[in-house]
Write a protein that holds these residues in place. Structure first.
Motif, PDB file in Angstrom:
ATOM      1  N   ALA A 179      11.277   7.630  -4.975  1.00  0.00           N
ATOM      2  CA  ALA A 179      10.329   7.909  -3.899  1.00  0.00           C
ATOM      3  C   ALA A 179      10.011   6.647  -3.101  1.00  0.00           C
ATOM      4  O   ALA A 179       9.882   6.684  -1.875  1.00  0.00           O
ATOM      5  N   VAL A 180       9.874   5.515  -3.788  1.00  0.00           N
ATOM      6  CA  VAL A 180       9.612   4.259  -3.093  1.00  0.00           C
ATOM      7  C   VAL A 180      10.795   3.869  -2.220  1.00  0.00           C
ATOM      8  O   VAL A 180      10.638   3.519  -1.044  1.00  0.00           O
ATOM      9  N   LEU A 181      11.995   3.941  -2.770  1.00  0.00           N
ATOM     10  CA  LEU A 181      13.185   3.524  -2.026  1.00  0.00           C
ATOM     11  C   LEU A 181      13.441   4.441  -0.829  1.00  0.00           C
ATOM     12  O   LEU A 181      13.888   3.976   0.231  1.00  0.00           O
ATOM     13  N   ALA A 182      13.169   5.727  -0.977  1.00  0.00           N
ATOM     14  CA  ALA A 182      13.418   6.669   0.114  1.00  0.00           C
ATOM     15  C   ALA A 182      12.485   6.425   1.290  1.00  0.00           C
ATOM     16  O   ALA A 182      12.845   6.686   2.446  1.00  0.00           O
ATOM     17  N   GLU A 216      15.142  -2.403  -4.657  1.00  0.00           N
ATOM     18  CA  GLU A 216      15.186  -2.167  -6.107  1.00  0.00           C
ATOM     19  C   GLU A 216      13.768  -2.040  -6.643  1.00  0.00           C
ATOM     20  O   GLU A 216      12.876  -2.786  -6.234  1.00  0.00           O
ATOM     21  N   VAL A 217      13.587  -1.090  -7.560  1.00  0.00           N
ATOM     22  CA  VAL A 217      12.301  -0.871  -8.210  1.00  0.00           C
ATOM     23  C   VAL A 217      12.528  -0.877  -9.714  1.00  0.00           C
ATOM     24  O   VAL A 217      13.436  -0.207 -10.218  1.00  0.00           O
ATOM     25  N   ARG A 218      11.724  -1.638 -10.428  1.00  0.00           N
ATOM     26  CA  ARG A 218      11.774  -1.642 -11.880  1.00  0.00           C
ATOM     27  C   ARG A 218      10.429  -1.186 -12.427  1.00  0.00           C
ATOM     28  O   ARG A 218       9.381  -1.625 -11.960  1.00  0.00           O
ATOM     29  N   ALA A 254       0.826  -1.209   0.000  1.00  0.00           N
ATOM     30  CA  ALA A 254       0.000   0.000   0.000  1.00  0.00           C
ATOM     31  C   ALA A 254       0.860   1.260   0.000  1.00  0.00           C
ATOM     32  O   ALA A 254       0.572   2.230  -0.716  1.00  0.00           O
ATOM     33  N   GLU A 255       1.934   1.244   0.775  1.00  0.00           N
ATOM     34  CA  GLU A 255       2.791   2.434   0.859  1.00  0.00           C
ATOM     35  C   GLU A 255       3.628   2.609  -0.401  1.00  0.00           C
ATOM     36  O   GLU A 255       3.841   3.733  -0.858  1.00  0.00           O
ATOM     37  N   ALA A 256       4.122   1.524  -0.985  1.00  0.00           N
ATOM     38  CA  ALA A 256       4.879   1.636  -2.234  1.00  0.00           C
ATOM     39  C   ALA A 256       3.986   2.199  -3.340  1.00  0.00           C
ATOM     40  O   ALA A 256       4.396   3.081  -4.107  1.00  0.00           O
TER      41      ALA A 256
END
Length: 298
Positions: free
Chosen positions: A234-237, A244-246, A206-208
């Motif tokens: 923004a997700v990683l921070a 990792e985000v793709r 939900a937060e991601a």
């Protein structure tokens, strides 16, 4: 010339599972598509047709249904982990399991006047967005969990530009400082640990998702690539459990319609939404110390 068997796997694709949890008078619905793929000691079956090491794909399908009944289905990541570990731990010839799940969301239908009971067991499909997860687990104990979503369609009606690009003999695109930016987001993010711990996969997802949307809406975009990086960052921070985000962002082009032949102006109001061809922007955003950076997720 010597011919040898290369990497291989086999499984059951798109097992459809709908589970209704009947909590007294309130029902909870899970609607999934589950795909499993196994690999291991499979040389004999390929080279000689000896099936002694093969767990049938029909058995894999049945296992999905049996575990849905025996352990229930809450977060799809937890269910995928249970399936992957079951296949590897129960079969000595299976060394690696890959489980991919798509979840289709449903919302409760608001109750009609004088009929409050229907609120608890009537549902309507919630748009086109799909929640996803991908789990790998092998006999050495190495496990990876990738959560995500696809078909999350978003649009900014202002705050997007595109100019300063290469121009050559074949370039006809005009630079612009005002355009519609629209895309259907496919996002996947890798967890540092396969065990979500106190955070839980529900909160993490939900937060991601919220951070992706906030970054898309809050970035004054000079290119879709810039927006992609802002969304991943923004997700990683915000989520330390993710490394990792793709992202895959098709550019859903909107072109101003020429209304001059009809004696009308068009001050950025009337657009033609083109479905193809379209630009496709892809990229990964990761922390510097992300383990296994750049590894294949498939």
């Amino acid at each position: 010339m010597t011919v040898v068997l290369g990497p291989n796997r086999y499984g059951k694709a798109e097992t459809r599972l709908v589970r209704v949890a009947r909590d007294g008078g309130v029902h909870h619905l899970k609607d999934l598509s589950v795909s499993t793929a196994l690999s291991g000691d499979m040389e004999a079956v390929h080279l000689t047709g000896d099936n002694a090491a093969v767990l049938p794909t029909d058995t894999q399908k049945n296992t999905v249904y049996a575990l849905a009944r025996s352990r229930g289905v809450d977060q799809i990541e937890d269910f995928a982990l249970a399936l992957a570990r079951h296949f590897v731990d129960s079969q000595p010839t299976i060394h690696h399991a890959r489980v991919e799940i798509e979840e289709y969301s449903w919302e409760r239908v608001p109750p009609a006047a004088g009929d409050p009971g229907r609120r608890r067991h009537s549902f309507v499909r919630a748009g086109t967005e799909v929640r996803t997860c991908l789990v790998h687990h092998d006999a050495s104990g190495r496990t990876t969990v990738v959560s995500g979503l696809k078909d999350l369609t978003v649009l900014n009606s202002t705050g997007s530009e595109f100019h300063g690009f290469i121009r050559d003999a074949y370039t006809t695109l005009a630079p612009t400082t005002e355009r519609i930016l629209a895309t259907a987001v496919t996002a996947r993010w890798r967890h540092l640990s396969p065990d979500a711990g106190p955070v839980g996969f529900a909160e993490s997802y939900a937060e991601a998702r919220r951070r992706l949307l906030e970054a898309f809406a809050g970035t004054h975009s000079l290119s879709l690539q810039q927006t992609l990086f802002a969304m991943g960052r923004a997700v990683l921070a915000a989520r330390p459990e993710i490394c990792e985000v793709r992202l895959e962002l098709p550019n859903k082009h909107h072109f101003l319609v020429d209304l001059e032949p009809f004696g009308l102006d068009n001050p950025d109001e009337v657009y033609f939404a083109a479905d193809r061809p379209y630009g496709l922007i892809e990229g990964a955003v990761l922390t510097e110390d992300a383990p296994g950076a750049g590894f294949a997720w498939e």
